[in-house]
Design a protein around this motif. Structure first.
Motif, PDB file in Angstrom:
ATOM      1  N   VAL A  10       0.846  -1.191   0.000  1.00  0.00           N
ATOM      2  CA  VAL A  10       0.000   0.000   0.000  1.00  0.00           C
ATOM      3  C   VAL A  10       0.883   1.243   0.000  1.00  0.00           C
ATOM      4  CG1 VAL A  10      -1.767   1.305   1.250  1.00  0.00           C
ATOM      5  CG2 VAL A  10      -1.832  -1.209   1.244  1.00  0.00           C
ATOM      6  N   GLY A  11       0.620   2.176  -0.891  1.00  0.00           N
ATOM      7  CA  GLY A  11       1.351   3.434  -0.922  1.00  0.00           C
ATOM      8  C   GLY A  11       0.611   4.496  -0.128  1.00  0.00           C
ATOM      9  N   VAL A  12       1.331   5.178   0.742  1.00  0.00           N
ATOM     10  CA  VAL A  12       0.734   6.230   1.577  1.00  0.00           C
ATOM     11  C   VAL A  12       1.284   7.575   1.139  1.00  0.00           C
ATOM     12  CG1 VAL A  12       0.550   7.151   3.930  1.00  0.00           C
ATOM     13  CG2 VAL A  12       0.338   4.689   3.527  1.00  0.00           C
ATOM     14  N   THR A  13       0.401   8.454   0.654  1.00  0.00           N
ATOM     15  CA  THR A  13       0.821   9.762   0.142  1.00  0.00           C
ATOM     16  C   THR A  13       0.558  10.897   1.119  1.00  0.00           C
ATOM     17  OG1 THR A  13      -1.330  10.128  -0.927  1.00  0.00           O
ATOM     18  CG2 THR A  13       0.381   9.025  -2.227  1.00  0.00           C
ATOM     19  N   ALA A  14      -0.054  10.586   2.266  1.00  0.00           N
ATOM     20  CA  ALA A  14      -0.360  11.624   3.253  1.00  0.00           C
ATOM     21  C   ALA A  14       0.922  12.136   3.892  1.00  0.00           C
ATOM     22  CB  ALA A  14      -1.295  11.071   4.323  1.00  0.00           C
ATOM     23  N   ALA A  36       5.085  11.043   0.778  1.00  0.00           N
ATOM     24  CA  ALA A  36       4.206  12.208   0.932  1.00  0.00           C
ATOM     25  C   ALA A  36       4.154  12.980  -0.380  1.00  0.00           C
ATOM     26  CB  ALA A  36       4.707  13.104   2.061  1.00  0.00           C
ATOM     27  N   ALA A  37       2.939  13.306  -0.822  1.00  0.00           N
ATOM     28  CA  ALA A  37       2.777  13.945  -2.130  1.00  0.00           C
ATOM     29  C   ALA A  37       2.707  15.459  -2.048  1.00  0.00           C
ATOM     30  CB  ALA A  37       1.523  13.410  -2.822  1.00  0.00           C
ATOM     31  N   MET A  38       2.633  15.999  -0.831  1.00  0.00           N
ATOM     32  CA  MET A  38       2.610  17.451  -0.696  1.00  0.00           C
ATOM     33  C   MET A  38       3.062  17.827   0.714  1.00  0.00           C
ATOM     34  SD  MET A  38      -0.130  17.987   1.437  1.00  0.00           S
ATOM     35  CE  MET A  38      -1.477  16.981   2.025  1.00  0.00           C
ATOM     36  N   HIS A  39       3.324  19.107   0.889  1.00  0.00           N
ATOM     37  CA  HIS A  39       3.749  19.643   2.186  1.00  0.00           C
ATOM     38  C   HIS A  39       2.867  20.838   2.532  1.00  0.00           C
ATOM     39  CE1 HIS A  39       6.151  20.920   5.537  1.00  0.00           C
ATOM     40  NE2 HIS A  39       6.566  22.018   4.951  1.00  0.00           N
ATOM     41  N   THR A  40       2.381  20.862   3.761  1.00  0.00           N
ATOM     42  CA  THR A  40       1.504  21.938   4.213  1.00  0.00           C
ATOM     43  C   THR A  40       2.336  23.071   4.789  1.00  0.00           C
ATOM     44  OG1 THR A  40      -0.151  20.278   4.790  1.00  0.00           O
ATOM     45  CG2 THR A  40      -0.476  22.495   5.668  1.00  0.00           C
ATOM     46  N   THR A 173       2.693  22.774  -1.070  1.00  0.00           N
ATOM     47  CA  THR A 173       3.888  22.799  -1.914  1.00  0.00           C
ATOM     48  C   THR A 173       4.328  21.349  -2.157  1.00  0.00           C
ATOM     49  OG1 THR A 173       5.494  22.821  -0.093  1.00  0.00           O
ATOM     50  CG2 THR A 173       4.623  24.959  -0.814  1.00  0.00           C
ATOM     51  N   ASP A 174       5.372  21.189  -2.947  1.00  0.00           N
ATOM     52  CA  ASP A 174       5.959  19.861  -3.104  1.00  0.00           C
ATOM     53  C   ASP A 174       6.409  19.334  -1.742  1.00  0.00           C
ATOM     54  OD1 ASP A 174       5.646  19.286  -5.779  1.00  0.00           O
ATOM     55  OD2 ASP A 174       7.527  20.228  -6.375  1.00  0.00           O
ATOM     56  N   PRO A 175       6.437  18.021  -1.579  1.00  0.00           N
ATOM     57  CA  PRO A 175       6.842  17.453  -0.290  1.00  0.00           C
ATOM     58  C   PRO A 175       8.302  17.769   0.041  1.00  0.00           C
ATOM     59  CG  PRO A 175       6.738  15.752  -1.963  1.00  0.00           C
ATOM     60  CD  PRO A 175       6.117  16.974  -2.567  1.00  0.00           C
ATOM     61  N   ALA A 180      11.360  10.501  -2.031  1.00  0.00           N
ATOM     62  CA  ALA A 180      10.470   9.437  -1.549  1.00  0.00           C
ATOM     63  C   ALA A 180       9.228   9.342  -2.430  1.00  0.00           C
ATOM     64  CB  ALA A 180      10.080   9.697  -0.102  1.00  0.00           C
ATOM     65  N   LEU A 181       8.714  10.492  -2.854  1.00  0.00           N
ATOM     66  CA  LEU A 181       7.561  10.487  -3.752  1.00  0.00           C
ATOM     67  C   LEU A 181       7.935   9.871  -5.096  1.00  0.00           C
ATOM     68  CD1 LEU A 181       4.645  11.227  -4.399  1.00  0.00           C
ATOM     69  CD2 LEU A 181       5.432  13.527  -5.008  1.00  0.00           C
TER      70      LEU A 181
END
Length: 273
Positions: A10-14, A36-40, A173-175, A180-181
């Motif tokens: 399972v891939g986790v992008t959170a 992680a597919a993004m950064h907050t 933004t980008d992670p 890793a992404l």
């Protein structure tokens, strides 16, 4: 339930809940790949967020919509840090406060405010429907936005005659760990990922965009279409997946635990077919 996902990846992008989500899948026997597919990123307190807060304070507010718990809480904390928190809270007490779900409601109550309604489904579409059932002509609506600009939501309110004041607390933004992404994308391309659960629309959007930017967009979408079970926590999260023409499933309830159960139920069935 333990071991039901043994043999599956399972891939986790959170980003924010990656460890929690990964642990839920690991306990069921799955191999977990993190990417992680993004950064907050919180908006600067002296920039866009502060300007939006001043706009809110410039006139009475009829409706205030708390979209996310972390976003609403972050807004109030930023205002407190700059010395206008008490003024903002006093200003919002005259408004009808709506919450998109339990976490947003908890942030509203934690700030000392009282919500008039909470979306039972925790979906933005239901909040919009609730608002549009009112006469919004000339009404002022403050919309706390968390990353997703909610443009259609805002346009629908304006079409109904409301003045909409968006308050963006965070941007995406980008992670931080972009390699890793990329490794997760490569694993999908090699057919090594069985499921991709998504908990946010920005993560889904950025994952597809990163595949495009690295020159693997079409190949990546084909791999997702043929080999990967995609699960989205709700319709807002699913929007970019749907726009890409990819199939997906959603749990009955927009909860992380429900999303994990959906994957745990469906992956073995798919493998048996």
């Amino acid at each position: 339930m333990q071991g039901v996902l043994s043999g599956f990846t399972v891939g986790v992008t959170a980003e924010r809940k990656a460890a929690e989500i990964g642990s839920l899948f690991s306990r069921r026997g799955a191999r977990v790949l993190f990417g992680a597919a993004m950064h907050t990123v919180p908006l600067p307190e002296d920039g866009e967020l502060a300007a939006a807060t001043e706009e809110v304070l410039a006139a009475p507010v009829d409706y205030a919509v708390a979209v996310t718990g972390v976003g609403f809480r972050g807004w109030i904390e930023a205002a407190q840090h700059t010395g206008i928190g008490d003024r903002l809270l006093a200003h919002l007490r005259s408004a009808e406060v709506l919450a998109r779900g339990a976490k947003a409601r908890g942030a509203v109550r934690g700030a000392g405010l009282v919500e008039s309604w909470t979306s039972p489904s925790e979906e933005s579409a239901e909040v919009l429907e609730h608002l549009l059932a009112r006469d919004l002509a000339g009404k002022r609506v403050v919309l706390q936005v968390h990353g997703d600009p909610m443009l259609r939501f805002r346009e629908a309110l304006r079409a109904a005659g409301a003045e909409v004041v968006p308050v963006t607390v965070y941007r995406w933004t980008d992670p931080v760990d972009l390699p890793a992404l990329d490794r997760l994308i490569d694993a999908v391309l090699r057919g090594e990922v069985d499921a991709l659960p998504f908990t946010s629309a920005p993560a889904a959007t950025n994952l597809l965009a990163r595949a495009d930017r690295t020159g693997h967009g079409e190949e990546f979408r084909e791999a997702l279409r043929d080999k990967v079970f995609i699960a989205c926590v709700g319709p807002v999260t699913a929007a970019p997946i749907d726009a890409a023409g990819l199939s997906y499933a959603m749990p009955d309830r927009a909860r992380t635990a429900s999303l994990v159960r959906l994957v745990a139920d469906e992956l073995p069935k798919r493998a048996a077919r």
